[in-house]
Design a protein around this motif. Sequence first.
Motif, PDB file in Angstrom:
ATOM      1  N   GLY A 180       0.915  -1.079  -0.003  1.00  0.00           N
ATOM      2  CA  GLY A 180       0.050  -0.167  -0.087  1.00  0.00           C
ATOM      3  C   GLY A 180       0.748   1.252  -0.035  1.00  0.00           C
ATOM      4  O   GLY A 180       2.040   1.286  -0.437  1.00  0.00           O
ATOM      5  N   ASN A 181       0.281   2.311   0.411  1.00  0.00           N
ATOM      6  CA  ASN A 181       1.223   3.806   0.555  1.00  0.00           C
ATOM      7  C   ASN A 181       2.175   3.404   1.621  1.00  0.00           C
ATOM      8  O   ASN A 181       2.981   4.463   1.346  1.00  0.00           O
ATOM      9  CB  ASN A 181      -0.042   4.924   0.678  1.00  0.00           C
ATOM     10  CG  ASN A 181      -0.779   4.983  -0.378  1.00  0.00           C
ATOM     11  OD1 ASN A 181      -0.341   4.585  -1.563  1.00  0.00           O
ATOM     12  ND2 ASN A 181      -1.742   5.304  -0.232  1.00  0.00           N
ATOM     13  N   THR A 182       1.865   2.900   2.691  1.00  0.00           N
ATOM     14  CA  THR A 182       3.050   2.867   3.832  1.00  0.00           C
ATOM     15  C   THR A 182       2.955   1.386   4.461  1.00  0.00           C
ATOM     16  O   THR A 182       1.920   0.651   4.362  1.00  0.00           O
ATOM     17  CB  THR A 182       2.461   3.651   5.004  1.00  0.00           C
ATOM     18  OG1 THR A 182       1.147   3.645   5.525  1.00  0.00           O
ATOM     19  CG2 THR A 182       2.763   5.412   4.388  1.00  0.00           C
ATOM     20  N   ASN A 187      10.209   7.878  -2.182  1.00  0.00           N
ATOM     21  CA  ASN A 187       9.535   8.022  -1.077  1.00  0.00           C
ATOM     22  C   ASN A 187      10.247   7.377   0.220  1.00  0.00           C
ATOM     23  O   ASN A 187       9.949   7.989   1.521  1.00  0.00           O
ATOM     24  CB  ASN A 187       8.284   8.063  -0.879  1.00  0.00           C
ATOM     25  CG  ASN A 187       7.505   8.977  -1.799  1.00  0.00           C
ATOM     26  OD1 ASN A 187       7.904   9.962  -2.118  1.00  0.00           O
ATOM     27  ND2 ASN A 187       6.262   8.398  -2.564  1.00  0.00           N
ATOM     28  N   ASP A 245       7.169   4.936   4.634  1.00  0.00           N
ATOM     29  CA  ASP A 245       6.903   5.313   3.589  1.00  0.00           C
ATOM     30  C   ASP A 245       7.943   4.625   2.445  1.00  0.00           C
ATOM     31  O   ASP A 245       9.058   4.246   2.735  1.00  0.00           O
ATOM     32  CB  ASP A 245       6.741   6.572   3.361  1.00  0.00           C
ATOM     33  CG  ASP A 245       5.763   7.404   3.837  1.00  0.00           C
ATOM     34  OD1 ASP A 245       4.739   6.799   4.283  1.00  0.00           O
ATOM     35  OD2 ASP A 245       5.986   8.654   4.580  1.00  0.00           O
ATOM     36  N   THR A 282       6.573  -0.369  -1.696  1.00  0.00           N
ATOM     37  CA  THR A 282       5.345  -0.712  -2.209  1.00  0.00           C
ATOM     38  C   THR A 282       5.057  -2.105  -2.404  1.00  0.00           C
ATOM     39  O   THR A 282       3.900  -2.529  -2.253  1.00  0.00           O
ATOM     40  CB  THR A 282       5.391  -0.331  -3.620  1.00  0.00           C
ATOM     41  OG1 THR A 282       6.575  -0.667  -4.406  1.00  0.00           O
ATOM     42  CG2 THR A 282       5.531   1.158  -3.837  1.00  0.00           C
TER      43      THR A 282
END
Length: 161
Positions: A32-34, A65, A148, A151
């Motif tokens: 996910g995003n984090t 990121n 962060d 992925t």
Amino acid sequence: MIKKSSLIFVLLVIFCTSCDKRRLFDEYQKVGNTWHKDSIISFVYEEKDSSLRKNLFVTIRNNNNYPFRNLFLIVEMEQPDKKIIIDTLEYEMANPDGSLMGKGITDTKENKLFYKENFTFPKVGKYFINIQQAVRKSGKIEGVETLDGVTDVGLRIEKVE
């Protein structure tokens, strides 16, 4: 009659899979995003021949990121007899200049990180492998709540040749 496009597709699939003769297991899971510190990525591997030596890798896809130079992981392997082996691992993810290590031409890089080298699974049966991030900021005791830039997390198992 086989269509020409279908034949090309079949040949392409055969070519791509035959190039990777060492691969026994290769699976990814999206984060996910984090990646939350309590989120555990789990894999199930069924060992059929415990006499063969294997290399085990944790595979990480990360992007720009990702804020740290290193990555700390806790990897837990539960054997068929319920015995559990826990390893705390550290990997370098970025160069001193901050550029990401790994393969890839975009801002997403793939890192194939050794988990166990020349490893022989002790028994035939199902192994449960859990991976959890354990990153901490320098000088801090508490772990980073959300990480962060990661992925996907994967597990790859290869025959040793």
